[in-house]
Write an enzyme that holds these catalytic residues in place. Structure first.
Site, PDB file in Angstrom:
ATOM      1  N   ASN A 237      71.165 -15.784  69.567  1.00 25.18           N
ATOM      2  CA  ASN A 237      71.099 -14.539  68.804  1.00 25.18           C
ATOM      3  C   ASN A 237      69.878 -13.700  69.171  1.00 25.18           C
ATOM      4  OD1 ASN A 237      73.168 -15.808  67.072  1.00 25.18           O
ATOM      5  ND2 ASN A 237      71.431 -17.037  66.374  1.00 25.18           N
TER       6      ASN A 237
ATOM      7  N   ALA B 216      72.465 -24.952  70.500  1.00 22.21           N
ATOM      8  CA  ALA B 216      71.625 -23.829  70.123  1.00 22.21           C
ATOM      9  C   ALA B 216      72.360 -22.520  70.393  1.00 22.21           C
ATOM     10  CB  ALA B 216      70.329 -23.850  70.929  1.00 22.21           C
TER      11      ALA B 216
ATOM     12  N   GLU C 217      68.616 -20.634  76.182  1.00 23.01           N
ATOM     13  CA  GLU C 217      68.819 -19.581  75.174  1.00 23.01           C
ATOM     14  C   GLU C 217      67.921 -18.381  75.469  1.00 23.01           C
ATOM     15  OE1 GLU C 217      71.430 -20.205  73.806  1.00 23.01           O
ATOM     16  OE2 GLU C 217      71.480 -22.389  73.854  1.00 23.01           O
TER      17      GLU C 217
END
Ligand code: BES
Ligand code: ZN
Length: 852
Positions: free
Chosen positions: A266, A263, A299
Site C-alpha cells: 500500500n 506483506a 514491498e
C-alpha cells in the site's frame, strides 16, 4: 452460481468513468464502522447511462448524486454491484455505508487483527469497504480522515502525507491523510491501534528527507531494527540500480499478526504479516532474517514497479510481481552471497513452480481466465514471472536493461499498463526484437531441452531439441525463445568457449571448432532459462569438481546424487564414485553457506517430480540409506567440521556466522542418521547452549525424528519458554506437524486445542495444518486418514477464510500422479469438498480443476 463466474482476459473493456478524486471518512467503532465516501466522476464513454460500482456485503445508509439524496428507485444493489441509474456526464457521488470489521474473518477489506484495525485490498478487497470502481485501471487521488477513540486507537494511519489532526470532546480524535499520487483502490490502506513504533530517516539522492516508521504491538519495538535497516538498504539500492527515489515525506510499515499473505505494498503504508518484520536473535532463525530483508525490499520496490506504474487488469499481475520478485532477488544477491541466492531461488522455483507447472492448475504467467483472482498469486506468476524478466535482462545485457527500465518508467509513470507495454520498452530501448519472446507470457508447463553432443575431427557439435508439452486444455504449444548460457571446458576445467546462445527453434545446432579432445559441456549456467535439461551422459563428477560456474557445480552435485539415489531406488548398490565425490565436497574451501548447499542431498519433492507415479516411500528409503552410508563413511570428517564451525554463543547475523550455522547444522543432520548416543548428546547440547534460534530449531527437529524421550523434554522446555511468542509457536507447530514419528495426525488434532492455536490466524493454520498436508508420510496414509482430516479442515476453514482454505486445497494438486488406491481415497474427499453448497469460489476453482 453467479459467484462462480469465470472472467476472461479477452473480455477486457476500458472503464466508462474516471474518478477525479476520492474523499473518505472512517468513523471506527467496536461493533460497527461508518464509511463516508465522496467521489467526483467524469464519464469517459458518453453512451454509458448507468454507473456500476463494485460492492460486497455493504449496508447502505445514504446515497447522494450531487445535491440529491437518492431513493431506491434511482439505484439497484444486487449481485455485488451497486448500479446508479441515469447519471450525467460529470457528477459527484456521496455514499454512507456501514461495515463490521470485527466480524471480518476473511481478512479482506477492513478487519481487525487483535486490537488493530487494518486493511487488505489487493486484489478486490476495497469493494468490501465502500462501493467503488474497484479495478486497477481506475486511478485516483485519495484524501482519508480516520476518526476513532483516542485512548484505544492513538495511532491513526492512511496513505500519503499526514495533514491534520483534531480532538473532539467525546474522547475521539481524527487524522487526515492526503496521498498526492494517483492510485488504484487496491493500494488504499488504513490502520488504527495502540501501537509501538521505531523511527528513523532517509535522505534521498536528491536530498529529500523521508520519515521512516515501523509500527508493531507494544513491547515488540526492539524486534523492528532489522526491518528498518533492510528498508534503508532497499531505498539506497533502488536509487543506485534503477535510479528510483521515494516520493512521499513518510514511509510507514505496520506489522500485524493476522494477515493472509506475507506483506502488502500500500502506497506509503505497507502492511506486513508480523513474521516478515519482527526478529531478534532469540526468536528468529537466520532464514527469518533473510526473509525479512527480501520482503521489506520487495514491498518497497513496488513503489515504482506496481504503484506508480500499475497493472491494467489482474491478468497483468506478473507485470508488477514478476518484475518486483526479480528486483528483490537481485537486491538479495547484491547484499549477500550471489551464488547462494541464485541456488536458493532456483530451488524454490523447482519445488513450488515446477510442481505447479506440471499440475492440473498450471497456467501461463499471464493467465487467460480466473474465477477467483486470489488463486492466481501463484509461484508461476511470481517466480516463473521473475525468471522471464531475468531472461529479458540476460538478452539485453545490464546496460541496455537499465536504458530500457528508464524508458519504461518515463513512458508509463502514473499509468495502468500491460506486459506488452513493458516488453515494448525493453525492445525499443535495446533494439532487440522480443516478439518471439512473448510466448513465455502465454504458455504453461516447463519446457525440456534434450541435449546431444557429437565430436569428430576437432569439431564439437551441440544438438538441441526443445520439447514443449500441451497446455492444460490439450492444445499444442510452441517452442520458446531464450538465452542459454554455456561453456566448453578443457580437461583442466579451463573455459575454452563461454557464450550465451539464443534458442528459438525446436531444433538447434551449434558447431565449435578447434578442439584436440572432446570438451566438457557446462550448460544452462546460472540457470539462464527456466527449463529442464536432459543430457545423454554428462560428466557430473568432472563438473562438480571443476566448473567455475557455481550454479552448474551445485547442479552437477545434485544430478550425481539424483542418479545415485534413482539407481538405489531400482535396487542397485550405492555408487561408490558418488561417495568419493561427496568426500571431495567435504574438503572444498568455499563460502560456507554455498558448501552447505553442495552437501545437501536432493529433496524428496525433486525426486518425486521425476517419477511417473509418485512413490515417496522408496525415495525416503533410498535417501535414508545413502545418508547413513555417507555419515558412517565420513564420520570423523563430519564431526571435525561440526566442531570447527559450532559457536553456540554466537548470535551475530552476518554472512560468516550464518554460513557456519548452516554448514554445521547440515553436518549435524547427516550425523544424526547414525542414531548414536554421542550425536544425541551433541544435539541436546546444541539445543541447550546455543543462542541462535536456527540452531535450536535444527536440534529440535533432529530430536523429534530420533530420540522420543529427549524430544519430549526439549519440546516441553521450548513451549514453556516461548508460548507467548506467536512467531516462535509457529515453528513449534510446524516441527510437530512435519514429524516422521508415529501418531502425528493424533498429535495435530490435539494441538488444535492448544490455547496458543487459533484457526482464525493464517500463520498458525499454515504452521499446523499446512505443514501436516506437506508431511507426505501421514498426509498420504494408506487408511485415508490424512486426506480426510485435511479435507475436513478445508471445509471448516473455508467458512472462516476462503483464501486460506484454497491455499490448503493445494495439497491435493498431486492427485493425478498418485497410485490407484490413494487416488480413490483422495477422490472421495475431493468430491466431498465439492458437495458443500456454501463452498467459496476460491476452493471450488482449485478442487474442480484438480478433479477434472
Ligand atoms: N502484492 C503482494 C501482496 C498480495 C498478495 C496481495 C496476494 C493480495 C493478494 C505483495 O507485494 C507480495 O507479493 N507479497 C508476497 C511476498 C513477496 C516477497 C513475494 C507475499 O505476500 O507472499
Ligand atoms: Zn509483490
Amino acid at each position: 452460481m453467479s459467484e462462480m463466474k469465470e472472467r476472461f482476459l479477452k473480455d477486457y473493456k476500458k472503464p466508462a468513468f474516471e474518478i477525479e478524486n476520492v474523499e473518505l471518512v472512517f468513523e471506527l467503532d467496536e461493533d460497527m464502522s461508518l464509511v463516508t465516501n465522496s467521489m467526483n466522476f467524469k464519464k469517459i464513454d458518453a453512451n454509458e447511462k448507468n454507473l456500476e460500482l463494485d460492492s460486497i456485503d455493504l449496508e447502505l445508509v445514504e446515497l447522494w448524486l450531487n445535491d440529491l439524496q437518492l431513493d431506491d428507485t434511482r439505484y439497484i444493489y444486487k449481485d455485488e454491484k451497486l448500479t446508479i441509474l441515469n447519471v450525467p456526464s460529470s457528477f459527484k457521488i456521496k455514499i454512507k455505508n456501514k461495515i463490521y470489521p470485527q466480524n471480518n474473518t476473511e481478512l479482506e477489506g477492513l478487519y481487525k487483527s487483535g486490537d488493530i484495525f487494518c486493511t487488505q485490498n489487493e486484489p478486490e478487497g476495497f469493494r468490501r469497504i465502500t462501493p467503488y470502481l474497484d479495478r486497477p485501471d481506475v486511478m485516483s487521488v485519495f484524501t482519508t480522515t480516520v476518526i476513532a477513540d483516542k485512548e484505544k486507537y492513538p495511532v491513526l494511519l492512511s496513505n500519503g502525507n499526514k495533514m491534520q489532526c483534531h480532538d473532539s470532546f467525546d474522547g475521539r480524535h481524527g487524522v487526515t491523510w492526503v496521498d498526492p499520487h494517483k492510485k488504484p483502490s487496491y493500494l488504499f490502506a488504513l490502520v488504527a491501534g495502540d501501537l509501538g513504533s521505531i523511527s528513523d530517516e532517509y535522505i534521498t539522492a536528491s536530498g529529500e528527507r523521508v520519515e521512516l516508521n515501523i509500527y508493531c504491538d507494544l513491547g515488540n519495538e526492539s524486534k523492528c531494527y532489522h526491518a528498518m535497516q533492510s528498508l534503508k538498504e532497499s531505498m539506497f539500492w533502488d536509487e543506485q540500480k534503477y535510479g528510483r527515489e521515494y516520493d512521499l515525506e513518510i514511509y510507514n510499515i505496520v506489522a500485524v499478526d493476522s494477515f493472509n499473505m506475507g506483506a502488502m505494498e500500500n502506497k506509503g503504508l505497507n502492511i506486513f504479516n508480523s513474521a516478515y518484520v519482527l526478529a531478534d536473535a532469540d526468536t528468529a532463525s537466520d532464514a527469518n532474517f533473510m526473509g525479512i530483508q527480501s520482503v521489506i525490499a520487495h514491498e518497497y520496490f513496488h513503489n515504482w514497479t506496481g504503484n506508480r506504474i500499475t497493472c491494467r487488469d489482474w491478468f497483468q499481475l506478473t507485470l508488477k510481481e514478476g518484475l518486483t520478485v526479480f528486483r528483490d532477488q537481485c537486491f538479495s544477491a547484491d547484499l549477500n552471497s550471489a551464488e547462494v541466492q541464485r541456488i536458493e531461488d532456483v530451488k524454490s522455483l523447482r519445488e513450488r513452480q515446477f510442481v505447479e507447472d506440471a499440475s492440473p492448475t498450471r497456467h501461463p504467467i499471464q493467465p487467460k481466465s480466473y474465477i477467483s483472482m486470489n488463486n492466481f498469486y501463484t509461484a508461476t506468476v511470481y517466480e516463473k514471472g521473475a525468471e522471464v524478466i531475468r531472461m529479458v535482462h540476460t538478452l539485453l545485457g545490464e546496460e541496455n536493461y537499465r536504458k530500457a527500465t528508464d524508458l519504461y518508467f518515463e513512458s508509463f509513470d502514473g499509468q495502468a499498463v500491460t506486459t506488452d507495454d513493458f516488453l515494448w520498452a525493453m525492445s525499443k530501448a535495446s533494439g532487440i526484437n522480443l516478439d518471439a519472446f512473448k510466448l513465455w507470457y502465454h504458455q504453461s508447463s516447463t519446457p525440456t531441452l534434450e541435449v546431444k553432443e557429437e565430436f569428430e575431427a576437432g569439431h564439437y557439435t551441440l544438438k538441441l531439441k526443445q520439447v514443449v508439452s500441451d497446455a492444460v486444455d490439450g492444445s499444442k504449444q510452441l517452442p520458446y525463445f531464450y538465452p542459454l548460457k554455456m561453456a566448453l571446458l578443457d580437461a583442466k576445467g579451463e573455459e575454452k568457449v563461454s557464450k550465451i546462445l539464443t534458442i528459438s527453434n525446436e531444433y538447434e545446432e551449434f558447431v565449435f571448432e578447434g578442439f584436440d579432445t572432446k570438451p566438457i559441456l557446462s550448460i544452462n549456467r546460472d540457470f539462464s532459462a527456466p527449463i529442464i535439461v536432459e543430457q545423454e551422459s554428462p560428466d557430473f563428477l568432472f563438473l562438480m569438481k571443476h566448473d567455475k560456474n557455481s550454479f552448474v557445480q551445485y547442479e552437477s552435485a545434485q544430478k550425481f546424487a539424483t542418479a545415485t539415489l534413482e539407481a538405489m531406488m531400482q535396487g542397485e548398490a550405492i555408487d561408490e564414485s558418488f561417495v568419493e565425490a561427496y568426500g571431495h565436497l567435504l574438503d572444498l574451501e568455499r563460502d560456507l553457506s554455498y558448501k552447505a548447499l553442495l552437501l545437501e542431498l536432493p529433496t524428496v519433492s525433486s525426486l518425486m517430480q521425476r517419477q511417473k507415479e509418485v512413490d515417496f516411500e522408496i525415495i525416503y528409503d533410498a535417501k535414508e540409506k545413502l545418508e547413513k552410508h555417507l555419515a558412517r563413511e565420513f564420520q570423523e570428517k563430519l564431526l571435525a567440521l561440526y566442531n570447527e564451525h559450532h559457536y553456540p554463543k554466537s548470535e551475530t547475523i552476518d554472512a560468516l556466522n550464518m554460513g557456519q550455522r548452516s554448514l554445521k547444522n547440515r553436518v549435524l543432520k547427516l550425523l544424526s542418521t547414525l542414531e548414536s548416543p554421542k550425536i544425541v548428546e551433541l544435539t541436546k547440547k546444541q539445543y541447550k547452549e546455543s543462542l541462535s534460534m536456527s540452531d535450536r530449531v535444527v536440534a529440535l527437529d533432529i530430536l523429534e525424528n530420533g530420540d522420543a524421550k529427549e524430544a519430549q523434554v526439549a519440546f516441553v522446555d521450548f513451549y514453556e519458554k516461548y508460548k507467548d511468542e506467536t512467531l516462535v509457536m509457529n515453528k513449534y507447530f510446524a516441527l510437530l506437524a512435519s514429524s516422521m514419528r508415529e501418531g502425528v495426525l493424533q498429535r495435530v488434532e490435539l494441538l488444535q486445542e492448544d490455547e496458543v492455536y487459533d484457526a482464525k490466524v493464517p500463520n498458525l493454520v499454515r504452521s499446523l495444518i499446512g505443514s501436516f498436508s506437506r508431511n507426505y508420510k501421514y498426509f498420504h496414509a494408506k487408511d485415508g486418514s490424512g486426506y480426510k482430516f485435511v479435507a475436513k479442515k478445508i471445509i471448516e476453514i473455508d467458512s472462516i477464510n476462503a483464501q486460506m482454505a484454497s491455499g490448503l486445497a493445494g495439497a491435493f494438486k498431486i492427485y493425478n500422479r498418485m497410485n490407484k488406491t490413494n487416488k480413490e481415497l483422495m477422490q472421495r474427499e475431493l468430491e466431498n469438498i465439492l458437495s458443500v453448497d456454501t463452498l467459496s469460489k476460491n476452493v471450488y476453482e482449485i478442487i474442480s480443476k484438480i478433479i477434472k
